[in-house]
Design a protein around this motif. Structure first.
Motif, PDB file in Angstrom:
ATOM      1  N   LYS A   1       0.836  -1.202   0.000  1.00  0.00           N
ATOM      2  CA  LYS A   1       0.000   0.000   0.000  1.00  0.00           C
ATOM      3  C   LYS A   1       0.872   1.254   0.000  1.00  0.00           C
ATOM      4  N   ASN A   2       2.146   1.077  -0.333  1.00  0.00           N
ATOM      5  CA  ASN A   2       3.093   2.201  -0.406  1.00  0.00           C
ATOM      6  C   ASN A   2       3.280   2.935   0.908  1.00  0.00           C
ATOM      7  N   LYS A   3       3.174   2.191   1.998  1.00  0.00           N
ATOM      8  CA  LYS A   3       3.394   2.778   3.314  1.00  0.00           C
ATOM      9  C   LYS A   3       4.663   2.147   3.910  1.00  0.00           C
ATOM     10  N   GLU A   4       5.202   2.826   4.904  1.00  0.00           N
ATOM     11  CA  GLU A   4       6.455   2.361   5.503  1.00  0.00           C
ATOM     12  C   GLU A   4       6.200   1.593   6.806  1.00  0.00           C
ATOM     13  N   VAL A   5       7.132   0.664   7.095  1.00  0.00           N
ATOM     14  CA  VAL A   5       6.992  -0.186   8.279  1.00  0.00           C
ATOM     15  C   VAL A   5       8.101   0.093   9.289  1.00  0.00           C
ATOM     16  N   PHE A   6       7.682   0.296  10.527  1.00  0.00           N
ATOM     17  CA  PHE A   6       8.619   0.323  11.653  1.00  0.00           C
ATOM     18  C   PHE A   6       8.457  -1.039  12.341  1.00  0.00           C
TER      19      PHE A   6
ATOM     20  N   GLY B   1      21.062 -12.198  12.549  1.00  0.00           N
ATOM     21  CA  GLY B   1      20.201 -12.902  11.594  1.00  0.00           C
ATOM     22  C   GLY B   1      18.843 -12.221  11.483  1.00  0.00           C
ATOM     23  N   ALA B   2      18.290 -11.811  12.606  1.00  0.00           N
ATOM     24  CA  ALA B   2      16.983 -11.131  12.595  1.00  0.00           C
ATOM     25  C   ALA B   2      17.081  -9.794  11.857  1.00  0.00           C
ATOM     26  N   CYS B   3      18.193  -9.088  12.056  1.00  0.00           N
ATOM     27  CA  CYS B   3      18.376  -7.796  11.364  1.00  0.00           C
ATOM     28  C   CYS B   3      18.465  -8.008   9.852  1.00  0.00           C
ATOM     29  N   ARG B   4      19.188  -9.031   9.438  1.00  0.00           N
ATOM     30  CA  ARG B   4      19.290  -9.316   7.992  1.00  0.00           C
ATOM     31  C   ARG B   4      17.897  -9.611   7.420  1.00  0.00           C
ATOM     32  N   ALA B   5      17.126 -10.405   8.152  1.00  0.00           N
ATOM     33  CA  ALA B   5      15.781 -10.760   7.675  1.00  0.00           C
ATOM     34  C   ALA B   5      14.909  -9.510   7.556  1.00  0.00           C
ATOM     35  N   ALA B   6      15.068  -8.590   8.497  1.00  0.00           N
ATOM     36  CA  ALA B   6      14.271  -7.352   8.470  1.00  0.00           C
ATOM     37  C   ALA B   6      14.619  -6.496   7.249  1.00  0.00           C
ATOM     38  N   VAL B   7      15.924  -6.442   6.909  1.00  0.00           N
ATOM     39  CA  VAL B   7      16.326  -5.682   5.718  1.00  0.00           C
ATOM     40  C   VAL B   7      15.678  -6.299   4.480  1.00  0.00           C
ATOM     41  N   ARG B   8      15.675  -7.625   4.412  1.00  0.00           N
ATOM     42  CA  ARG B   8      15.069  -8.298   3.252  1.00  0.00           C
ATOM     43  C   ARG B   8      13.582  -7.986   3.132  1.00  0.00           C
ATOM     44  N   LEU B   9      12.931  -7.755   4.261  1.00  0.00           N
ATOM     45  CA  LEU B   9      11.498  -7.433   4.237  1.00  0.00           C
ATOM     46  C   LEU B   9      11.239  -5.983   3.809  1.00  0.00           C
ATOM     47  N   GLY B  10      12.303  -5.202   3.719  1.00  0.00           N
ATOM     48  CA  GLY B  10      12.152  -3.809   3.276  1.00  0.00           C
ATOM     49  C   GLY B  10      11.595  -2.879   4.333  1.00  0.00           C
ATOM     50  N   VAL B  11      11.848  -3.198   5.606  1.00  0.00           N
ATOM     51  CA  VAL B  11      11.299  -2.301   6.637  1.00  0.00           C
ATOM     52  C   VAL B  11      12.084  -0.987   6.674  1.00  0.00           C
ATOM     53  N   PHE B  12      11.410   0.078   7.016  1.00  0.00           N
ATOM     54  CA  PHE B  12      12.032   1.404   7.063  1.00  0.00           C
ATOM     55  C   PHE B  12      12.917   1.525   8.294  1.00  0.00           C
ATOM     56  N   MET B  13      12.423   1.032   9.427  1.00  0.00           N
ATOM     57  CA  MET B  13      13.257   0.993  10.625  1.00  0.00           C
ATOM     58  C   MET B  13      12.919  -0.199  11.509  1.00  0.00           C
ATOM     59  N   LEU B  14      13.891  -0.548  12.366  1.00  0.00           N
ATOM     60  CA  LEU B  14      13.697  -1.688  13.269  1.00  0.00           C
ATOM     61  C   LEU B  14      14.424  -1.419  14.580  1.00  0.00           C
ATOM     62  N   THR B  15      14.053  -2.211  15.600  1.00  0.00           N
ATOM     63  CA  THR B  15      14.634  -1.970  16.932  1.00  0.00           C
ATOM     64  C   THR B  15      15.368  -3.185  17.493  1.00  0.00           C
ATOM     65  N   LEU B  16      16.359  -2.879  18.296  1.00  0.00           N
ATOM     66  CA  LEU B  16      17.010  -3.897  19.122  1.00  0.00           C
ATOM     67  C   LEU B  16      17.346  -3.263  20.470  1.00  0.00           C
ATOM     68  N   HIS B  17      17.533  -4.086  21.486  1.00  0.00           N
ATOM     69  CA  HIS B  17      17.824  -3.542  22.820  1.00  0.00           C
ATOM     70  C   HIS B  17      19.297  -3.146  22.938  1.00  0.00           C
TER      71      HIS B  17
END
Ligand code: C5P
Length: 237
Positions: free
Chosen positions: A53-58, A72-88
């Motif tokens: 829907k042309n929207k961005e994902v956090f 590994g989780a960060c790599r998977a998130a990049v593949r999903l095309g997320v705009f931003m992601l979090t880690l502790h």
């Protein structure tokens, strides 16, 4: 696309509800947060739906594990095309450094956009009392602790942090200007607090130096969600 400063937290339990909210709010909202509630319920299709829907994902899954697993989780998130992601940030410097390297490498190898990597400082529902009970001796020092964590995030190459409203000003003062500050615990005047402790109104948070505001229940539980979005957008403009 440069998304606006408002991120709506889609803390719902089904794909269908998430899709209805994205469609309903789309005229005014560019960025949607998928956290552990929705991701556990609906998985990656919900991210694809938002992207289509042309929207961005956090993607706010707040990774906290050994370096290899977080990487590994960060790599998977990049593949999903997320705009931003979090880690502790409390995962430690090695996790932070290796995650930054992994996100950069994954994006360049696959010719994808590099997702922004944000560090979670202290969760916004934690007040001094709860932290004290957990053995954190933070008497009078909550902000310092958050600034300390934000510095560690910055020194290890993260793009920004998530912190709660009372700490935004100190983090903004202490860190470089382009270091992103994402702020949940936002309560427009008259909205109930729910489980949040350290809250502020949208305008205050932006004035203190926030780049993005995360708002969930005040919008999703409002009688008129689009009106509530409008009110927040007006306040932060
Ligand atoms: O409904 P509410 O506006 O309180 O939602 C805030 C959102 O921000 C939730 O999805 C919550 O998981 C998230 N969040 C938070 N505190 C943090 C990091 C994220 O409340 N430190």
């Amino acid at each position: 696309m440069s998304p606006s400063k408002l991120i709506v937290a889609l803390d719902v339990l089904t794909f269908q509800e998430a899709e209805e909210w994205v469609e309903r709010l789309s005229p005014k909202v560019d960025l949607f947060k998928v956290g552990s509630t929705l991701f556990t319920a609906a998985g990656t299709p919900v991210i694809e739906m938002i992207r289509q829907k042309n929207k961005e994902v956090f993607l706010d899954l707040k990774f906290h594990d050994i370096p290899n697993t977080v990487v590994g989780a960060c790599r998977a998130a990049v593949r999903l095309g997320v705009f931003m992601l979090t880690l502790h940030i409390m995962g430690g410097e090695r996790v932070l450094r290796e995650s930054v390297a992994a996100v950069t490498e994954e994006a360049s190898q696959r010719k994808l956009r590099k997702s922004l990597l944000l560090g979670v400082t202290l969760l916004t529902h934690l007040g001094r009392e709860t932290l004290g009970h957990l053995g954190w001796d933070l008497t009078g020092n909550m902000e310092e602790e958050v600034v300390h964590l934000a510095r560690i995030a910055s020194e290890n190459g993260l793009d920004g942090v998530v912190c709660s409203p009372p700490e935004v000003h100190s983090v903004r003062q202490a860190l470089r200007q382009d270091f992103l500050i994402v702020v949940p615990g936002i309560r427009p005047l008259g909205s109930p607090l729910h489980d949040q402790v350290r809250v502020s109104q949208p305008k205050e948070a932006i004035e203190a130096g926030a780049d993005y505001l995360v708002v969930g229940r005040p919008i999703l539980e409002s009688q008129n969600p689009l009106e509530m979005v409008d009110l927040i957008l007006k306040e932060i403009q």
